[in-house]
Write a protein that holds these residues in place. Structure first.
Motif, mmCIF file in Angstrom:
data_model
loop_
_atom_site.group_PDB
_atom_site.id
_atom_site.type_symbol
_atom_site.label_atom_id
_atom_site.label_comp_id
_atom_site.label_asym_id
_atom_site.label_seq_id
_atom_site.Cartn_x
_atom_site.Cartn_y
_atom_site.Cartn_z
ATOM 1 N N MET A 175 0.708 -1.331 -0.154
ATOM 2 C CA MET A 175 -0.429 0.075 -0.016
ATOM 3 C C MET A 175 0.648 1.816 -0.145
ATOM 4 O O MET A 175 0.364 2.375 0.327
ATOM 5 C CB MET A 175 -0.800 0.013 0.929
ATOM 6 N N GLU A 211 1.687 3.152 -2.054
ATOM 7 C CA GLU A 211 1.309 4.117 -3.103
ATOM 8 C C GLU A 211 0.283 5.534 -2.255
ATOM 9 O O GLU A 211 0.041 6.627 -2.813
ATOM 10 C CB GLU A 211 0.488 3.934 -4.542
ATOM 11 N N ILE A 212 -0.227 5.104 -1.195
ATOM 12 C CA ILE A 212 -0.751 6.194 -0.746
ATOM 13 C C ILE A 212 -0.834 6.856 0.442
ATOM 14 O O ILE A 212 0.344 7.055 0.874
ATOM 15 C CB ILE A 212 -1.968 4.947 0.947
ATOM 16 N N SER A 213 -1.057 8.110 0.410
ATOM 17 C CA SER A 213 -0.201 9.550 0.225
ATOM 18 C C SER A 213 -0.482 9.857 1.869
ATOM 19 O O SER A 213 -2.182 9.025 2.364
ATOM 20 C CB SER A 213 -0.753 10.168 -0.054
ATOM 21 N N ARG A 225 -2.614 11.335 4.042
ATOM 22 C CA ARG A 225 -4.168 12.650 4.677
ATOM 23 C C ARG A 225 -4.242 13.762 3.914
ATOM 24 O O ARG A 225 -2.823 14.835 5.223
ATOM 25 C CB ARG A 225 -4.633 11.853 5.970
ATOM 26 N N HIS A 226 -4.540 13.872 3.130
ATOM 27 C CA HIS A 226 -4.683 15.486 2.737
ATOM 28 C C HIS A 226 -5.445 16.460 4.115
ATOM 29 O O HIS A 226 -6.663 16.106 3.562
ATOM 30 C CB HIS A 226 -4.821 15.857 1.633
ATOM 31 N N THR A 236 -7.452 19.490 4.514
ATOM 32 C CA THR A 236 -7.894 20.858 4.151
ATOM 33 C C THR A 236 -9.001 20.774 5.482
ATOM 34 O O THR A 236 -9.756 20.069 5.805
ATOM 35 C CB THR A 236 -8.558 20.722 2.910
ATOM 36 N N ALA A 276 -12.601 22.849 5.945
ATOM 37 C CA ALA A 276 -13.546 23.276 5.295
ATOM 38 C C ALA A 276 -13.608 24.042 4.240
ATOM 39 O O ALA A 276 -13.327 25.443 5.468
ATOM 40 C CB ALA A 276 -14.967 22.567 6.456
ATOM 41 N N PRO A 277 -14.656 24.389 2.986
ATOM 42 C CA PRO A 277 -14.966 25.698 2.593
ATOM 43 C C PRO A 277 -15.658 26.580 3.680
ATOM 44 O O PRO A 277 -16.182 25.853 4.751
ATOM 45 C CB PRO A 277 -16.215 25.399 1.491
ATOM 46 N N LEU A 322 -18.748 26.002 3.590
ATOM 47 C CA LEU A 322 -19.775 24.794 2.944
ATOM 48 C C LEU A 322 -21.183 24.077 3.763
ATOM 49 O O LEU A 322 -22.123 23.970 3.106
ATOM 50 C CB LEU A 322 -18.589 23.567 3.839
ATOM 51 N N GLN A 346 -24.756 14.726 11.898
ATOM 52 C CA GLN A 346 -24.344 14.904 13.493
ATOM 53 C C GLN A 346 -23.167 13.231 14.129
ATOM 54 O O GLN A 346 -24.862 12.672 14.265
ATOM 55 C CB GLN A 346 -24.577 15.697 14.287
ATOM 56 N N PRO A 347 -22.097 13.483 14.372
ATOM 57 C CA PRO A 347 -22.214 11.807 14.805
ATOM 58 C C PRO A 347 -22.495 11.702 16.115
ATOM 59 O O PRO A 347 -23.019 12.867 16.702
ATOM 60 C CB PRO A 347 -20.483 12.632 14.660
ATOM 61 N N CYS A 353 -8.079 2.019 -2.511
ATOM 62 C CA CYS A 353 -7.014 3.403 -2.881
ATOM 63 C C CYS A 353 -6.157 2.875 -3.531
ATOM 64 O O CYS A 353 -5.146 3.602 -4.898
ATOM 65 C CB CYS A 353 -6.715 4.100 -1.534
ATOM 66 N N GLU A 354 -5.760 1.585 -4.022
ATOM 67 C CA GLU A 354 -4.775 0.612 -4.212
ATOM 68 C C GLU A 354 -5.350 0.884 -6.220
ATOM 69 O O GLU A 354 -4.348 1.428 -6.995
ATOM 70 C CB GLU A 354 -4.512 -0.140 -4.156
ATOM 71 N N ARG A 374 -4.413 9.460 -5.429
ATOM 72 C CA ARG A 374 -3.446 9.670 -4.264
ATOM 73 C C ARG A 374 -4.708 9.887 -3.531
ATOM 74 O O ARG A 374 -4.841 11.102 -2.967
ATOM 75 C CB ARG A 374 -2.610 10.864 -4.237
ATOM 76 N N ALA A 375 -4.901 9.387 -2.693
ATOM 77 C CA ALA A 375 -6.196 9.016 -1.708
ATOM 78 C C ALA A 375 -5.751 8.590 0.033
ATOM 79 O O ALA A 375 -5.052 7.736 -0.296
ATOM 80 C CB ALA A 375 -7.393 8.994 -2.185
ATOM 81 N N HIS A 376 -6.850 8.755 0.829
ATOM 82 C CA HIS A 376 -6.490 7.939 2.086
ATOM 83 C C HIS A 376 -7.680 7.189 2.581
ATOM 84 O O HIS A 376 -8.383 7.546 2.703
ATOM 85 C CB HIS A 376 -6.149 9.407 3.435
ATOM 86 N N ASP A 398 -10.954 8.742 3.372
ATOM 87 C CA ASP A 398 -11.820 10.167 3.101
ATOM 88 C C ASP A 398 -12.696 8.439 1.667
ATOM 89 O O ASP A 398 -13.441 8.909 0.978
ATOM 90 C CB ASP A 398 -10.982 10.458 2.358
ATOM 91 N N SER A 411 -13.980 16.936 4.553
ATOM 92 C CA SER A 411 -15.222 17.825 5.312
ATOM 93 C C SER A 411 -16.377 17.018 5.550
ATOM 94 O O SER A 411 -18.019 17.089 5.584
ATOM 95 C CB SER A 411 -14.952 19.328 4.938
ATOM 96 N N ILE A 437 -22.410 9.032 8.293
ATOM 97 C CA ILE A 437 -23.852 8.894 9.197
ATOM 98 C C ILE A 437 -25.285 8.992 7.924
ATOM 99 O O ILE A 437 -26.114 8.286 8.366
ATOM 100 C CB ILE A 437 -24.366 10.671 9.535
#
Lengths: 420, 420
Positions: free
Chosen positions: A1, A3-5, A7-8, A10, A12-13, A16, A28-29, B94-95, B103-105, B108, B270, B277
């Motif tokens: 695995m 190739e998996i980066s 986690r990016h 970022t 939230a916009p 959103l 909501q959780p 992801c693979e 490239r994903a985690h 997500d 996000s 849920i």
């Protein structure tokens, strides 16, 4: 695995929330989510989850069922199927329901991805934002979540040790309608209810059916535990008595295996098309792979005996839990004595907050679900649900003893606080 | 099955329509439904459905995968799982996505019951009644159905042989917003689009991403056919270029087996909690049985070679269809030349109504889907979709020849009517 980066992450916009639908505000959780993560640790005795116990299921037999299915009928089992569900399985579902007195036609059965999906589809068909759904007090947390997501207003109806109280139902209908609100259906679990474990007796079933028919309120009868009666068979399903006003939800999750995700709805003919269209829009079609596994299992294996084995396994655990409660819980606590299913419901003295007690229970290596999870309106703070389905009887004893100790300590702490 | 009663056909309650939710008014059986029932008869060459061809899938291998799964890990495979999906499968997904530059985690990724369920959940999170969704013209009928069920207003954006036209997108955004309407997302299928078969080139992908990012419109990239390129690899997925504004939908239905019903969404962090849920409320959790079957298959079998076999199988059928179209269709017809996927899109002279032509085609023992099915706005009356995925090359020839005959006859009939 490799190739998996990483986690990016970022943010939230900025705007959103305004881009979501109105209904998403409620997504909501829940607090229970975190609890279940902790409860799954091996050192914790989990009396929290409702996971069926698969130790009575012969895995060699299941392996041979799926092996044969793929070898003899793989191109159908691995292909898209009908949106309504596999025709042969729908016939067999009618046979299963016949055990509870239901006479049904396969054409009125819609197979779903667990009965949770049936609940979702029924909600989709009936609930406009603000509509009222009547439910038992307390009720299944997953149903409350779905109704919430369709922006229903949940009105709880009181129960006693014999389930939903018909007079309380009459009152709830009257009060709700007097407030100008639209009632879409009554949702209830007549057999070994989740979370209380109580059984609705036959006479109350009839009375509740009469009320709802007269008031033009559909009854959604959710029946995952009906065949899991330990001491005597359950009364006939409510659907057996009323084929026009009852929407019946069934599931193989507790009688065969939950990982297959196969449930169903049996509906009045006037609802069937909408249900199928809603399901196709939601998932295209249920899995042929899962459905045909169940179908072949029902056709070739002694499934009635298998259910009897499950009952025996759960009965031993129910007995262990009731005995442990007698031994270890304080005299001021009361609890239900379920004749089947998975759950015992406990009432503690009203000053005990079962949600605040969770961390102390986790320290004592036991988990449960606090009562507030089963109400839409914040009630249940001194109640809790215990599941006896999954752990061994020994672990149940150990967990109940630990929890009894935590509760007694809390009662003592509070009474000594009062004295000081 | 002797206990099953004959179906009790009662009329609908008189005021039933008023008891439904507003959204239920749109849950009407489509015309395509009846078509598919006819098209499944063995004497008909079905160029209608999008059923993957499983003849390249070695059933002995699949049987051994599921047999081993149950024997070695049955208690997990047959049990409830995580609402987000099985952790190991999410890593493997992801693979798979890395093949298209993503490239994903795994955190997500949300596994769904086919990517149809992902579409449903995205709609649930974003669409309030009246909100606008931008889609290609034409677009996937199942997506249109879902958007319709969430009471979205679908605005089509023009395509050419290179897919969605960026300038048309700019215009659609401007016009829609000038009318005071809220755009929730752009839905598109960049690879071998359903129904047209066209491919969106890399430069247009970048341009469309730029437009949507700037305009704060999420891009929903639906990519079931991306790995089914016959002549050359597809360009990188749009998600490879933009991890913050693209919601990516993937599926194993076309690369492994649709009957397992396993798809997924890869979403910006996000959005993930809301998606999980929403999914739990819809189905509790996806099937461990299906997910772990795919996971073990990916872990132990030469799945890349298997996809290459599928490509070879479909390429032969694509070639057969294009050749047959050249031979048998009238000179006034045009069609796309797909480099992958399942579909060819045909334009006939505008006076031909492809919906009215269906019964004649059925008489000639061939089925297709008329173009209007792929538009929310009634366009497409002289267009049609042909699927080459399922029949043998010989049957494709036979079906296209028959359909060509029907179309030529119709053109002649119309022109002789004009002359008279």
């Amino acid at each position: 695995m490799s190739e998996i980066s990483t986690r990016h992450q970022t943010g939230a916009p900025q705007n959103l929330e305004q881009r979501f639908a109105a209904r998403a505000a409620g997504m909501q959780p829940s607090e229970i989510r975190a609890l279940f993560a902790v409860a799954s640790r091996p050192e914790i005795v989990s009396l929290a989850g409702g996971m069926p116990n698969l130790s009575a299921l012969p895995m060699k037999m299941m392996a041979s069922v799926v092996n044969d299915l793929i070898l003899t009928n793989g191109t159908e089992a691995l292909q898209y199927g009908s949106g309504q569900g596999h025709p042969k399985l729908r016939e067999q579902i009618c046979e299963v329901m016949a055990l509870e007195g239901i006479r049904a036609h396969p054409e009125d059965v819609v197979v779903t991805t667990g009965s949770q999906q049936a609940l979702d589809l029924i909600s989709r068909i009936f609930i406009d934002p603000g509509d009222v759904v009547l439910v038992e007090a307390p009720s299944y947390v997953g149903a409350l979540g779905t109704f919430h997501q369709y922006q229903a207003s949940v009105v709880h109806v009181s129960m006693d040790n014999d389930g939903l109280i018909p007079d309380a139902l009459r009152d709830a209908i009257k009060t709700t309608r007097a407030a100008g609100r639209k009632i879409k259906f009554l949702y209830l679990i007549p057999n070994y209810q989740n979370p209380t474990g109580v059984l609705l007796p036959a006479d109350r079933r009839t009375e509740i059916l009469d009320i709802c028919r007269k008031e033009e309120i559909f009854v959604v009868e959710d029946n995952p535990y009906g065949l899991l009666g330990f001491d005597r068979p359950s009364p006939n399903a409510m659907r057996a008595e009323d084929s026009e006003n009852v929407i019946y939800l069934g599931s193989f999750s507790k009688t065969i295996a939950s990982g297959l995700r196969v449930g169903w709805a049996l509906v009045p003919p006037s609802l069937k098309d909408k249900l199928v269209i809603a399901s196709e829009s939601s998932i295209l079609c249920p899995s042929n792979f899962s459905q045909m596994t169940i179908s072949n299992y029902l056709a070739d294996q002694p499934w009635r005996d298998q259910i009897a084995s499950f009952c025996e396994l759960y009965k031993v655990r129910r007995d262990a839990m009731l005995q442990a409660l007698e031994e270890h819980f304080p005299a001021s606590a009361t609890w239900t004595k379920p004749g089947g299913g998975f759950y015992v419901w406990v009432n503690l003295p009203p000053e005990i907050d079962t949600k605040l007690l969770v961390p102390k229970a986790i320290v004592a290596k036991v988990a449960y679900v606090p009562g507030t999870a089963f109400y839409a309106d914040g009630l249940g703070s001194w109640q809790l649900r215990l599941s006896f389905c999954h752990p061994t009887p020994e672990r149940i004893h150990q967990g109940v003893a630990a929890l009894g100790g935590v509760i007694k300590q809390e009662i003592e702490r509070r009474s000594s606080n009062k004295l000081n």
